[in-house]
Design an enzyme around this catalytic site. Structure first.
Site, PDB file in Angstrom:
ATOM      1  N   CYS A 173      -4.716   1.083   6.625  1.00  0.00           N
ATOM      2  CA  CYS A 173      -4.939   2.421   6.583  1.00  0.00           C
ATOM      3  C   CYS A 173      -6.508   3.000   6.093  1.00  0.00           C
ATOM      4  O   CYS A 173      -6.811   3.965   5.830  1.00  0.00           O
ATOM      5  CB  CYS A 173      -3.836   3.233   5.888  1.00  0.00           C
TER       6      CYS A 173
ATOM      7  N   CYS B 185      -8.302  -5.572  -9.540  1.00  0.00           N
ATOM      8  CA  CYS B 185      -7.861  -4.576 -10.490  1.00  0.00           C
ATOM      9  C   CYS B 185      -7.586  -3.440  -9.478  1.00  0.00           C
ATOM     10  O   CYS B 185      -8.329  -2.779  -8.911  1.00  0.00           O
ATOM     11  CB  CYS B 185      -8.981  -4.213 -11.249  1.00  0.00           C
TER      12      CYS B 185
ATOM     13  N   CYS C 237       0.823  -1.072  -0.014  1.00  0.00           N
ATOM     14  CA  CYS C 237       0.185  -0.036   0.097  1.00  0.00           C
ATOM     15  C   CYS C 237       0.926   1.345  -0.051  1.00  0.00           C
ATOM     16  O   CYS C 237       1.800   1.332   0.879  1.00  0.00           O
ATOM     17  CB  CYS C 237      -0.768   0.088   1.287  1.00  0.00           C
TER      18      CYS C 237
ATOM     19  N   CYS D 127      -7.137  -1.105   1.789  1.00  0.00           N
ATOM     20  CA  CYS D 127      -5.692  -1.749   2.632  1.00  0.00           C
ATOM     21  C   CYS D 127      -6.547  -1.771   4.103  1.00  0.00           C
ATOM     22  O   CYS D 127      -7.262  -1.020   4.485  1.00  0.00           O
ATOM     23  CB  CYS D 127      -4.882  -0.533   2.584  1.00  0.00           C
TER      24      CYS D 127
ATOM     25  N   CYS E  47       0.574   3.217   3.584  1.00  0.00           N
ATOM     26  CA  CYS E  47       0.938   2.627   4.840  1.00  0.00           C
ATOM     27  C   CYS E  47       1.970   1.458   4.746  1.00  0.00           C
ATOM     28  O   CYS E  47       2.593   1.157   5.594  1.00  0.00           O
ATOM     29  CB  CYS E  47       0.018   2.071   5.846  1.00  0.00           C
TER      30      CYS E  47
END
Length: 160
Positions: A129, A149, A78, A126, A81
């Site tokens: 976060c 995707c 991510c 995510c 984070c």
């Protein structure tokens, strides 16, 4: 905001509010501690495009990310984070213009229903976060048949 956009947004909000939480909060139990920041804190660490995608659930233009054609071994994290979300072994070329994977790292993403285009889609974020990553579709390759995707700008690639 024009009338059509207002009506779509209103219908989506009403439909979402009417659903039982269990239908759109596909959260897996796990030990991932949540990371909470203010918009100002996010703006200090994210580019404007990353902020728009991760915090406002925008979509980057197709074929705009260099990660779309990245096929080295490693991990996709991510961009907000640094939680690992996908292993490179699950990446495939979907031809859609966005990095695509057939499975995330278990417990590292959370899903919810998205009605922004009127018909329901599964959006994922995510797990640490809450940063918007993309949408999951049922047109991917074996073994899962899924296509996760992802917006490339929402990821960092860490080579093995």
């Amino acid at each position: 905001m024009n009338r059509r956009t207002f009506i779509r947004a209103t219908l989506a909000a009403v439909a979402l509010a009417a659903l039982p939480r269990s239908l759109y909060a596909g959260r897996e139990a796990g030990a991932i501690e949540k990371l909470v920041k203010t918009d100002d804190e996010w703006r200090k660490i994210l580019t404007p495009m990353q902020f728009d995608v991760l915090r406002n659930e925008a979509t980057e233009p197709a074929f705009s990310s260099p990660l779309n054609k990245e096929y080295s071994k490693g991990v996709y994290q991510c961009a907000g984070c640094e939680l690992p979300l996908f292993d490179s072994s699950t990446k495939f070329d979907s031809g859609t213009g966005w990095p695509s994977f057939y499975a995330p790292i278990a417990g590292h993403v959370e899903t919810k229903r998205d009605f922004k285009l009127i018909w329901p889609r599964t959006e994922y974020h995510c797990a640490r976060c809450g940063g918007h990553q993309g949408h999951v579709f049922d047109d991917g390759p074996a073994p899962t048949g899924q296509r996760w995707c992802n917006n490339g700008v929402a990821l960092h690639f860490i080579p093995a």
